[in-house]
Design a protein around this motif. Structure first.
Motif, PDB file in Angstrom:
ATOM      1  N   UNK A  23       0.783  -1.527  -0.292  1.00 52.86           N
ATOM      2  CA  UNK A  23      -0.256   0.028  -0.051  1.00 52.86           C
ATOM      3  C   UNK A  23       0.893   1.238  -0.014  1.00 52.86           C
ATOM      4  N   UNK A  24       0.291   1.787  -0.891  1.00 51.90           N
ATOM      5  CA  UNK A  24       0.977   3.612  -1.111  1.00 51.90           C
ATOM      6  C   UNK A  24       0.107   4.518   0.113  1.00 51.90           C
ATOM      7  N   UNK A  25       1.091   5.477   1.399  1.00 53.23           N
ATOM      8  CA  UNK A  25       0.352   6.343   1.967  1.00 53.23           C
ATOM      9  C   UNK A  25       1.136   7.162   2.265  1.00 53.23           C
ATOM     10  N   UNK A 379       1.266   4.728  -7.538  1.00 50.11           N
ATOM     11  CA  UNK A 379       0.957   5.547  -6.688  1.00 50.11           C
ATOM     12  C   UNK A 379       0.216   6.488  -7.620  1.00 50.11           C
ATOM     13  N   UNK A 380      -0.924   7.723  -7.284  1.00 52.70           N
ATOM     14  CA  UNK A 380      -1.169   9.230  -8.144  1.00 52.70           C
ATOM     15  C   UNK A 380      -0.114   9.957  -8.470  1.00 52.70           C
ATOM     16  N   UNK A 381       1.200   9.821  -8.057  1.00 48.81           N
ATOM     17  CA  UNK A 381       2.045  11.286  -7.958  1.00 48.81           C
ATOM     18  C   UNK A 381       3.091  10.460  -9.152  1.00 48.81           C
ATOM     19  N   UNK A 428       4.861   6.599   1.693  1.00 46.31           N
ATOM     20  CA  UNK A 428       5.783   5.718   2.127  1.00 46.31           C
ATOM     21  C   UNK A 428       4.714   4.098   1.667  1.00 46.31           C
ATOM     22  N   UNK A 429       6.322   3.420   0.600  1.00 46.86           N
ATOM     23  CA  UNK A 429       5.136   1.586   0.497  1.00 46.86           C
ATOM     24  C   UNK A 429       4.904   0.862   1.420  1.00 46.86           C
TER      25      UNK A 429
END
Length: 557
Positions: A23-25, A379-381, A428-429
């Motif tokens: 998960x990307x946070x 990721x959206x980035x 953070x992944x």
């Protein structure tokens, strides 16, 4: 108009995710652009940014914020590494006025910057500032995009960073006895022009140095100043040096033989005689992913070719404690660098089509099964040129930055509406066991220093749910991260025995296997790793250190 040349490949690219177990946070804002990122401790990372309000800073993992540090010289495009006493050394950089508006630091190309050891959790104690003395402490020659590699005596081998024929060389910090004020010319670096900046280099278990630049590789003997051999070129005309950036990563070393295998992936198969006018940010990167084992038999067999799920330019690697490799960041098309290609279009940048889904490489699996995106999120980035990623003490991956322009553009300050503005958001992944709060090994005590070939005891709790799985102990150097190149990143699996909650570990046998200096220990049970603890390998003295430990029988060149 953006080309559909790359987009037409998508039906054949394995982008569908069966299960998103990672998960990307998003957490925090870097305040500066961390194009150079070095993990210092469980609470701090050092940042040398691109065009920013400060030329250095500390990232605080506990608050996800940055604080500035004072730097005298322009640290942009520097290299670096830790030395045997735990000091972080940054070398080289940018000319003072190379980019208009960046004149708040002096010429950094001959700079030597020292940081630490910083033992303060919040970065305010002794050793937590950047020391510079440009008049008395400096390199022998100017360097821009150099690689610095900690070698077996704990000193730095500094290579490359020159752009002119017959001016490519090697020096050491501290200088080797009898070589003060001199450099060693390098035929290999001259032969790999014009694509040899940040030469991808590794210390082999023999103590020799593997250097990879452009599409060529050589093995170099530091002690005799001799190029021992050239390896086969990377297959199919693929190049991984600037501006065709791919990566070269030494895969984890395991006792007793510590046979070294190097992985080289991504980049481009364009000729190195291509002109910037002929380049386009729609030129598709390569999917090629090759590995070679540096033994006599492995070299005779040559490079083993596999393929990434999608093309990658500017990818970077993060070694995980279980030995797997995360390939992250970059783009699917174009080249590295600030806008300069002949066809940049509305993108106004050298690269396009962000690579936003990581790839997992599993070295222990058979060829054809090692590369996957299953279980990895998107990721959206966009993380394009000047992005960075590093393993943290918590066991997740910090992902930061992106700045494909020589000026800072944000969502609120992008008057020309360029496609990829500067990026301050930090992500953070997280592996699934961090996201879900699942049981994981817990280290409650460990040695802070361990001599070569010596034994130490870790007190560890292994959850019952993981106890039946394989137990691993990994020693990791996270490297000096810049421009997608994790210089010095290394993982060595340690011999160990477990009795109750006491885990006895044996340090690497000598400095060829792991150069004397700082590292991180992780305990892995059934593929799930603990938080990391810091350790000093060797006696912690100033370089150069005398030979320590014991010799071992190895098969590598």
């Amino acid at each position: 108009m953006r080309s559909t040349k790359f987009l037409s490949l998508l039906p054949f690219v394995h982008l569908a995710m069966a299960q998103k177990s990672w998960t990307f946070v998003q957490q925090g804002n870097s305040g500066v652009i961390p194009l150079e990122l070095i993990n210092l401790s469980p609470t701090l990372a050092l940042i040398f940014p691109t065009a920013s309000p400060a030329w250095a800073g500390l990232w605080h993992f506990d608050t996800n914020t940055a604080t500035p540090l004072e730097v005298k010289t322009n640290s942009f495009c520097a290299g670096g590494a830790f030395i045997s006493n735990g000091t972080l050394v940054s070398v080289g950089g940018q000319p003072e006025d190379d980019i208009p508006g960046w004149g708040n630091a002096t010429d950094g190309r001959m700079a030597i910057r020292l940081f630490g050891p910083c033992t303060s959790a919040n970065g305010t104690g002794p050793g937590c500032t950047v020391f510079e003395d440009p008049e008395n402490l400096h390199l022998v020659v100017t360097r821009w995009y150099p690689t610095a590699l900690r070698i077996a005596d704990g000193s730095l081998m500094i290579m490359g960073g020159q752009r002119h024929p017959h001016d490519n060389n090697i020096e050491f910090f501290p200088p080797r006895k009898g070589e003060e004020g001199t450099v060693r010319p390098s035929k290999f670096l001259n032969d790999t022009l014009p694509a040899n900046l940040f030469p991808r280099s590794q210390v082999l278990p023999s103590g020799h140095i593997l250097m990879i630049a452009n599409n060529k590789s050589a093995v170099y003997d530091v002690d005799t100043n001799t190029e021992l051999m050239r390896l086969p070129d990377l297959p199919n005309g693929v190049r991984i040096g600037v501006p065709f950036d791919g990566f070269a990563q030494l895969l984890p070393l395991s006792p007793p033989l510590y046979e070294p295998t190097v992985l080289a992936c991504g980049g481009s198969n364009k000729t190195d005689t291509i002109t910037v006018e002929e380049m386009s940010n729609q030129d598709v990167a390569t999917t090629q992913c090759s590995r070679i084992t540096l033994t006599a038999a492995g070299i005779a067999a040559g490079w083993e070719v596999e393929h990434l799920p999608d093309p990658r330019l500017l990818p970077e690697t993060v070694l995980l404690p279980n030995g797997d490799v995360v390939i992250i960041n970059g783009a699917h098309t174009g080249y590295s660098g600030y806008p300069s290609v002949g066809d940049s279009g509305a993108i106004n940048g050298n690269a396009d089509h962000p690579a936003t889904t990581p790839i997992m490489y599993k070295p222990s699996l058979p060829s054809g099964q090692r590369l996957t995106q299953v279980g990895l999120p998107t990721s959206p980035i966009p993380r394009m040129y000047h992005s960075s990623a590093v393993l943290t003490a918590k066991g997740n991956i910090m992902v930061a930055a992106s700045n494909p322009h020589p000026f800072v553009l944000t969502a609120d300050n992008n008057p020309n509406n360029y496609s990829y503005p500067s990026e301050y958001r930090v992500e953070y992944l997280n592996p699934d066991f961090i996201t879900n709060g699942s049981p994981r090994p817990v280290i409650s005590s460990s040695p802070s220093k361990l001599a070569f070939n010596a034994q130490g005891t870790i007190t560890v709790t292994i959850p019952a749910s993981l106890a039946a799985g394989e137990l691993q102990v990994s020693l990791i150097d996270m490297g000096y991260i810049t421009h997608g190149w994790h210089a010095g990143q290394r993982l060595v699996f340690l011999e160990h025995t477990l009795s109750g909650n006491k885990l006895t570990i044996t340090a690497p046998p000598n400095g060829n296997i792991y150069a004397p200096g700082p590292g991180w220990i992780y305990v892995v049970a059934d593929g799930v790793w603990s938080e990391g603890v810091q350790i000093m390998i060797g006696d912690g003295g100033n370089p150069p250190r005398p030979a320590q430990g014991v010799p071992v029988s190895i098969t590598s060149v």
